[in-house]
Write a protein that holds these residues in place. Sequence first.
Motif, PDB file in Angstrom:
ATOM      1  N   ILE A  19       0.788  -1.226  -0.031  1.00  0.00           N
ATOM      2  CA  ILE A  19      -0.140   0.051  -0.091  1.00  0.00           C
ATOM      3  C   ILE A  19       0.990   1.227   0.072  1.00  0.00           C
ATOM      4  O   ILE A  19       0.473   2.293  -0.555  1.00  0.00           O
ATOM      5  N   SER A  20       1.925   1.313   0.924  1.00  0.00           N
ATOM      6  CA  SER A  20       2.908   2.176   0.871  1.00  0.00           C
ATOM      7  C   SER A  20       3.508   2.556  -0.574  1.00  0.00           C
ATOM      8  O   SER A  20       3.660   3.763  -0.979  1.00  0.00           O
ATOM      9  N   ASP A  21       3.826   1.492  -1.314  1.00  0.00           N
ATOM     10  CA  ASP A  21       4.514   1.700  -2.462  1.00  0.00           C
ATOM     11  C   ASP A  21       3.654   2.067  -3.809  1.00  0.00           C
ATOM     12  O   ASP A  21       4.150   2.245  -4.668  1.00  0.00           O
ATOM     13  N   THR A  22       2.321   1.790  -3.518  1.00  0.00           N
ATOM     14  CA  THR A  22       1.281   2.130  -4.541  1.00  0.00           C
ATOM     15  C   THR A  22       0.996   3.459  -4.588  1.00  0.00           C
ATOM     16  O   THR A  22       0.800   4.065  -3.351  1.00  0.00           O
ATOM     17  N   LEU A  23       0.896   4.348  -5.703  1.00  0.00           N
ATOM     18  CA  LEU A  23       0.640   5.694  -5.704  1.00  0.00           C
ATOM     19  C   LEU A  23      -1.278   5.801  -5.622  1.00  0.00           C
ATOM     20  O   LEU A  23      -1.754   6.769  -4.892  1.00  0.00           O
ATOM     21  N   GLU A  24      -1.757   4.868  -6.403  1.00  0.00           N
ATOM     22  CA  GLU A  24      -3.310   4.973  -6.267  1.00  0.00           C
ATOM     23  C   GLU A  24      -3.903   3.541  -6.112  1.00  0.00           C
ATOM     24  O   GLU A  24      -3.375   2.829  -6.890  1.00  0.00           O
ATOM     25  N   LEU A  25      -4.772   3.501  -5.176  1.00  0.00           N
ATOM     26  CA  LEU A  25      -5.306   2.308  -4.783  1.00  0.00           C
ATOM     27  C   LEU A  25      -6.679   2.105  -5.356  1.00  0.00           C
ATOM     28  O   LEU A  25      -7.602   3.146  -4.976  1.00  0.00           O
ATOM     29  N   PRO A  26      -6.984   1.392  -6.149  1.00  0.00           N
ATOM     30  CA  PRO A  26      -8.351   1.293  -6.720  1.00  0.00           C
ATOM     31  C   PRO A  26      -9.338   0.807  -5.783  1.00  0.00           C
ATOM     32  O   PRO A  26      -8.989  -0.064  -5.006  1.00  0.00           O
ATOM     33  N   ILE A  27     -10.517   1.278  -5.536  1.00  0.00           N
ATOM     34  CA  ILE A  27     -11.604   0.988  -4.569  1.00  0.00           C
ATOM     35  C   ILE A  27     -12.847   0.949  -5.205  1.00  0.00           C
ATOM     36  O   ILE A  27     -13.327   1.250  -6.427  1.00  0.00           O
ATOM     37  N   SER A  28     -13.653  -0.042  -4.736  1.00  0.00           N
ATOM     38  CA  SER A  28     -15.065  -0.207  -5.353  1.00  0.00           C
ATOM     39  C   SER A  28     -15.981  -0.496  -4.082  1.00  0.00           C
ATOM     40  O   SER A  28     -15.556  -1.360  -3.150  1.00  0.00           O
ATOM     41  N   MET A  29     -17.168   0.119  -4.151  1.00  0.00           N
ATOM     42  CA  MET A  29     -18.215  -0.116  -2.977  1.00  0.00           C
ATOM     43  C   MET A  29     -19.317  -1.120  -3.484  1.00  0.00           C
ATOM     44  O   MET A  29     -20.124  -1.706  -2.867  1.00  0.00           O
ATOM     45  N   GLY A  30     -19.251  -1.458  -4.747  1.00  0.00           N
ATOM     46  CA  GLY A  30     -20.332  -2.326  -5.167  1.00  0.00           C
ATOM     47  C   GLY A  30     -21.709  -1.686  -5.404  1.00  0.00           C
ATOM     48  O   GLY A  30     -21.761  -0.573  -4.980  1.00  0.00           O
ATOM     49  N   ARG A  31     -22.635  -2.257  -5.975  1.00  0.00           N
ATOM     50  CA  ARG A  31     -23.745  -1.675  -6.204  1.00  0.00           C
ATOM     51  C   ARG A  31     -24.983  -2.183  -5.083  1.00  0.00           C
ATOM     52  O   ARG A  31     -24.748  -3.420  -4.577  1.00  0.00           O
ATOM     53  N   ALA A  32     -26.084  -1.669  -4.868  1.00  0.00           N
ATOM     54  CA  ALA A  32     -27.177  -2.054  -4.033  1.00  0.00           C
ATOM     55  C   ALA A  32     -27.557  -3.473  -4.443  1.00  0.00           C
ATOM     56  O   ALA A  32     -28.094  -4.250  -3.514  1.00  0.00           O
TER      57      ALA A  32
END
Length: 140
Positions: free
Chosen positions: A23-36
């Motif tokens: 995590i420290s080494d990555t510039l951007e972390l992809p995040i997803s919340m999913g849908r309802a």
Amino acid sequence: MTSGEKPSAPDSVAWCADDLQRISDTLELPISMGRADSSASDWTPIWVVVAGEHVFVRTWHRRTTGWYGRAVARRRARVLLSADIIDVSVTPVGDHDAAAIDTAYRYKYGLGAASMVTDESRASTLRLSRLDTAGSPDEG
């Protein structure tokens, strides 16, 4: 809870040292919340920092829409770390430990971090805690 003690997320497990380093080494972390409807949502790249043994994200402009609004509303998300999809709980922490998190943003993102260390962005701070999903059904 005593001063300085961080509340733990339900069913969370500690991030391992390898994950914290990735995590420290990555510039951007992809995040997803999913849908309802439990289908997958698109991945949104966000800036992420490690402070101590915890993972934090912020938004430069707090709102009820977009990735940030969905993360706060659902209190759960998934992150894509290298090829690993990791379920996380999302806990608003506001400006708790703001100085350490500000320092992590400045160190990692340099001058680009200016928008992430304002009062508004500090108030938007979320802690991502790894969920213990061993033996639990996939929630989608």
